[in-house]
Design a protein around this motif. Sequence first.
Motif, PDB file in Angstrom:
ATOM      1  N   ILE A  21      -1.335  28.266 -23.271  1.00  0.00           N
ATOM      2  CA  ILE A  21      -0.678  29.507 -23.671  1.00  0.00           C
ATOM      3  C   ILE A  21      -0.764  30.546 -22.761  1.00  0.00           C
ATOM      4  CG2 ILE A  21      -3.158  30.594 -24.650  1.00  0.00           C
ATOM      5  CD1 ILE A  21      -4.802  28.592 -25.603  1.00  0.00           C
ATOM      6  N   PHE A  22      -1.237  30.739 -21.049  1.00  0.00           N
ATOM      7  CA  PHE A  22      -0.645  31.605 -20.562  1.00  0.00           C
ATOM      8  C   PHE A  22       0.580  31.961 -20.782  1.00  0.00           C
ATOM      9  CE2 PHE A  22      -0.055  33.133 -16.699  1.00  0.00           C
ATOM     10  CZ  PHE A  22      -0.259  35.385 -16.677  1.00  0.00           C
ATOM     11  N   SER A  23       1.396  30.679 -20.214  1.00  0.00           N
ATOM     12  CA  SER A  23       2.446  30.456 -20.327  1.00  0.00           C
ATOM     13  C   SER A  23       3.280  31.035 -21.474  1.00  0.00           C
ATOM     14  CB  SER A  23       3.248  29.379 -19.886  1.00  0.00           C
ATOM     15  OG  SER A  23       4.166  29.554 -19.018  1.00  0.00           O
ATOM     16  N   GLY A  24       2.776  30.859 -22.707  1.00  0.00           N
ATOM     17  CA  GLY A  24       3.642  31.749 -23.325  1.00  0.00           C
ATOM     18  C   GLY A  24       3.148  32.288 -23.759  1.00  0.00           C
ATOM     19  N   PHE A  25       2.744  32.454 -23.906  1.00  0.00           N
ATOM     20  CA  PHE A  25       1.959  34.012 -24.348  1.00  0.00           C
ATOM     21  C   PHE A  25       2.975  35.354 -23.179  1.00  0.00           C
ATOM     22  CE2 PHE A  25      -0.192  38.274 -23.402  1.00  0.00           C
ATOM     23  CZ  PHE A  25      -0.461  38.822 -23.969  1.00  0.00           C
ATOM     24  N   VAL A  26       3.236  34.999 -22.103  1.00  0.00           N
ATOM     25  CA  VAL A  26       3.332  36.057 -20.623  1.00  0.00           C
ATOM     26  C   VAL A  26       5.048  35.866 -20.889  1.00  0.00           C
ATOM     27  CG1 VAL A  26       2.116  36.371 -19.079  1.00  0.00           C
ATOM     28  CG2 VAL A  26       3.885  34.641 -19.002  1.00  0.00           C
ATOM     29  N   LYS A  27       5.917  34.717 -22.023  1.00  0.00           N
ATOM     30  CA  LYS A  27       6.465  34.699 -21.909  1.00  0.00           C
ATOM     31  C   LYS A  27       7.161  35.713 -23.699  1.00  0.00           C
ATOM     32  CE  LYS A  27       7.816  30.289 -21.543  1.00  0.00           C
ATOM     33  NZ  LYS A  27       6.776  29.460 -20.109  1.00  0.00           N
ATOM     34  N   ALA A  28       6.058  34.978 -24.378  1.00  0.00           N
ATOM     35  CA  ALA A  28       6.162  35.893 -25.541  1.00  0.00           C
ATOM     36  C   ALA A  28       6.252  37.174 -25.563  1.00  0.00           C
ATOM     37  CB  ALA A  28       4.835  35.146 -26.566  1.00  0.00           C
ATOM     38  N   ILE A  29       5.895  38.245 -25.044  1.00  0.00           N
ATOM     39  CA  ILE A  29       5.655  39.726 -24.954  1.00  0.00           C
ATOM     40  C   ILE A  29       7.090  40.216 -24.841  1.00  0.00           C
ATOM     41  CG2 ILE A  29       3.077  39.855 -25.173  1.00  0.00           C
ATOM     42  CD1 ILE A  29       3.752  39.857 -22.066  1.00  0.00           C
ATOM     43  N   ASP A  30       7.205  39.152 -23.863  1.00  0.00           N
ATOM     44  CA  ASP A  30       9.061  39.266 -22.812  1.00  0.00           C
ATOM     45  C   ASP A  30       9.779  38.757 -23.783  1.00  0.00           C
ATOM     46  OD1 ASP A  30      11.407  40.506 -21.974  1.00  0.00           O
ATOM     47  OD2 ASP A  30      10.307  40.011 -20.048  1.00  0.00           O
ATOM     48  N   PRO A  31      10.329  37.795 -24.943  1.00  0.00           N
ATOM     49  CA  PRO A  31      11.573  36.594 -24.890  1.00  0.00           C
ATOM     50  C   PRO A  31      12.835  37.118 -24.333  1.00  0.00           C
ATOM     51  CG  PRO A  31      11.123  37.998 -26.443  1.00  0.00           C
ATOM     52  CD  PRO A  31       9.631  39.000 -26.089  1.00  0.00           C
ATOM     53  N   VAL A  65       6.912  26.256 -29.114  1.00  0.00           N
ATOM     54  CA  VAL A  65       5.780  24.651 -28.445  1.00  0.00           C
ATOM     55  C   VAL A  65       5.457  24.492 -27.819  1.00  0.00           C
ATOM     56  CG1 VAL A  65       7.056  22.271 -27.979  1.00  0.00           C
ATOM     57  CG2 VAL A  65       8.313  23.934 -29.654  1.00  0.00           C
ATOM     58  N   GLU A  66       5.739  25.395 -26.512  1.00  0.00           N
ATOM     59  CA  GLU A  66       4.828  25.093 -25.357  1.00  0.00           C
ATOM     60  C   GLU A  66       3.102  26.421 -25.762  1.00  0.00           C
ATOM     61  OE1 GLU A  66       4.780  27.100 -20.481  1.00  0.00           O
ATOM     62  OE2 GLU A  66       5.959  28.122 -21.875  1.00  0.00           O
ATOM     63  N   PHE A  67       3.355  27.382 -26.423  1.00  0.00           N
ATOM     64  CA  PHE A  67       1.586  27.954 -27.271  1.00  0.00           C
ATOM     65  C   PHE A  67       1.001  26.884 -28.081  1.00  0.00           C
ATOM     66  CE2 PHE A  67      -0.114  31.431 -29.480  1.00  0.00           C
ATOM     67  CZ  PHE A  67      -0.540  31.847 -28.817  1.00  0.00           C
ATOM     68  N   CYS A  68       1.982  26.745 -28.812  1.00  0.00           N
ATOM     69  CA  CYS A  68       0.913  25.857 -30.012  1.00  0.00           C
ATOM     70  C   CYS A  68       0.836  24.437 -28.664  1.00  0.00           C
ATOM     71  CB  CYS A  68       2.028  25.516 -30.481  1.00  0.00           C
ATOM     72  SG  CYS A  68       2.533  25.897 -32.161  1.00  0.00           S
ATOM     73  N   ILE A  69       1.362  23.404 -28.019  1.00  0.00           N
ATOM     74  CA  ILE A  69       0.673  22.856 -27.254  1.00  0.00           C
ATOM     75  C   ILE A  69      -0.473  23.050 -26.899  1.00  0.00           C
ATOM     76  CG2 ILE A  69       1.074  21.480 -25.535  1.00  0.00           C
ATOM     77  CD1 ILE A  69       3.402  21.002 -26.228  1.00  0.00           C
ATOM     78  N   GLY A  70      -0.679  24.519 -26.106  1.00  0.00           N
ATOM     79  CA  GLY A  70      -1.602  24.784 -24.990  1.00  0.00           C
ATOM     80  C   GLY A  70      -2.732  25.442 -26.088  1.00  0.00           C
ATOM     81  N   THR A  71      -2.846  26.155 -27.171  1.00  0.00           N
ATOM     82  CA  THR A  71      -3.562  26.262 -28.454  1.00  0.00           C
ATOM     83  C   THR A  71      -4.387  24.877 -28.543  1.00  0.00           C
ATOM     84  OG1 THR A  71      -1.777  26.175 -30.212  1.00  0.00           O
ATOM     85  CG2 THR A  71      -3.186  28.773 -28.886  1.00  0.00           C
ATOM     86  N   MET A  72      -3.314  24.319 -29.591  1.00  0.00           N
ATOM     87  CA  MET A  72      -4.118  22.558 -29.753  1.00  0.00           C
ATOM     88  C   MET A  72      -4.788  22.279 -28.845  1.00  0.00           C
ATOM     89  SD  MET A  72      -0.097  21.292 -31.473  1.00  0.00           S
ATOM     90  CE  MET A  72      -0.860  19.380 -32.213  1.00  0.00           C
ATOM     91  N   MET A  73      -4.463  21.852 -27.612  1.00  0.00           N
ATOM     92  CA  MET A  73      -5.297  21.435 -26.672  1.00  0.00           C
ATOM     93  C   MET A  73      -6.321  21.918 -26.271  1.00  0.00           C
ATOM     94  SD  MET A  73      -4.401  17.816 -24.057  1.00  0.00           S
ATOM     95  CE  MET A  73      -3.477  18.601 -24.284  1.00  0.00           C
ATOM     96  N   PHE A  74      -6.644  23.295 -26.013  1.00  0.00           N
ATOM     97  CA  PHE A  74      -8.192  23.536 -25.516  1.00  0.00           C
ATOM     98  C   PHE A  74      -8.404  24.108 -26.924  1.00  0.00           C
ATOM     99  CE2 PHE A  74     -10.057  28.019 -24.813  1.00  0.00           C
ATOM    100  CZ  PHE A  74     -10.171  27.944 -24.039  1.00  0.00           C
ATOM    101  N   PHE A  75      -7.895  24.020 -28.031  1.00  0.00           N
ATOM    102  CA  PHE A  75      -9.348  24.316 -29.268  1.00  0.00           C
ATOM    103  C   PHE A  75      -9.420  22.707 -29.853  1.00  0.00           C
ATOM    104  CE2 PHE A  75      -7.515  28.522 -28.732  1.00  0.00           C
ATOM    105  CZ  PHE A  75      -9.232  28.873 -28.307  1.00  0.00           C
ATOM    106  N   ASN A  76      -8.756  21.785 -28.928  1.00  0.00           N
ATOM    107  CA  ASN A  76      -9.414  20.371 -29.628  1.00  0.00           C
ATOM    108  C   ASN A  76      -8.895  20.208 -30.193  1.00  0.00           C
ATOM    109  OD1 ASN A  76      -9.919  17.908 -29.295  1.00  0.00           O
ATOM    110  ND2 ASN A  76     -12.107  18.217 -29.938  1.00  0.00           N
ATOM    111  N   VAL A  77      -7.813  20.614 -31.562  1.00  0.00           N
ATOM    112  CA  VAL A  77      -6.796  20.290 -32.602  1.00  0.00           C
ATOM    113  C   VAL A  77      -6.056  20.083 -32.863  1.00  0.00           C
ATOM    114  CG1 VAL A  77      -5.467  21.464 -34.783  1.00  0.00           C
ATOM    115  CG2 VAL A  77      -7.703  22.694 -32.982  1.00  0.00           C
ATOM    116  N   LYS A  78      -6.123  18.085 -33.354  1.00  0.00           N
ATOM    117  CA  LYS A  78      -5.251  17.039 -33.414  1.00  0.00           C
ATOM    118  C   LYS A  78      -4.706  16.624 -31.718  1.00  0.00           C
ATOM    119  CE  LYS A  78      -2.516  16.510 -37.497  1.00  0.00           C
ATOM    120  NZ  LYS A  78      -3.805  15.521 -38.099  1.00  0.00           N
TER     121      LYS A  78
END
Length: 398
Positions: A21-31, A65-78
Amino acid sequence: MNKVYKIIQLIARLLFGATFIFSGFVKAIDPLGTAYKVADYFEAFGMPITADWITVFFAFLLITVEFCIGTMMFFNVKLKLASILGTLFMVVMTPLTLYLAIENPVKDCGCFGDAIVLTNWETFYKNVALCVLLAIIFFTQKLICPSRKKIKFSYTGGGIFFSNKYGQPWLSEWGSWVFIGISAMISIGMCTYGYTHLPLIDFRPYKVGANIIEGMQIPEDAEHPEYDVKFIYAKDGVEKEFNMENAPYEDSTWVFVEQKSVLIKEGYVPPIHDFSIVTEDGDITDYVLETPGFTLLVISPKLEKADEDAVAEVKDIITSLTEKDIPCYWLTSTYAEDVEKFKEKYQLGIPFGATDEITLKTIVRANPGLVLLKEGTVVAKWHHNHLPEISEIYQFIH
């Protein structure tokens, strides 16, 4: 024992998910920064890309992809799907970062954008740790839920921390896909905003409030780089390697052939170490940074890629500021002959300075972008999609 496995899995899952999530976020604010890094990768592997939209597309895809994997893993979704996607991601990235660490074709992988800059070896070790977390998640999942029997969904508690006693998730099938869709939209939304605006959080050394002069200074007690220096001498047709202590400096029977220097330890590198402005009259870097009062820098890494509508607006801003005796400089890495064509096309009379392309892309994520300085300190920055009214600039000046 089952509860112990759940706690172990929870820790591994939260660590893995938070990292993604952190990796995806810091890259998303500066794509754009991520797109530049993608371009570096392709160039390092002998596949240079000239179309900017391709690198931007890959940047958006990687981040989402990175952000979604992070949120799925962190919030126990699928969790099973998240684990598979995470594994596929790491199967690609871990060998890649090992290659980068060994061959060093690019300075850093950019996995955490400019927020945390890791060496290539540090990035590889980080990926190995993530692989270990994935292995723990897979192993504990089999122990927690050994049965593959399907049970009709019914929420029985646990939430994002633990599944219920049957190993079921806390969201239904459709709820899980809605959650993933929302995560993807959040990621794409952040990327879109970061692409059309300046980054919400600026981690670069040229952020507002930073002083460029101070950023270039090296402290007196800073570490110096260390080199392993070897000297090659020849005698009677035979070459031999010496170090600085035993080299035959005064023995005329030995003939010096060459010197080899290998960097074994990097010294202190200032945050800003590649900023310079060179005009046809010479290097004016110190003059620009030390000029009393305010100075406007127009940043265009490549003039041929500058937004044409924005150039016309910038010209009006320059005209208004020069009438107030505020110096303006247009910085670019474009070749001199093309600069002259650009100046003639838009009837621009301000000085143009040559600056390294990577430096210009680091200063501001826009083409053109505006940077207002006050004696070397960055006072304000603007994207070409949101150029200021002249009155807005005057608010900073007065």
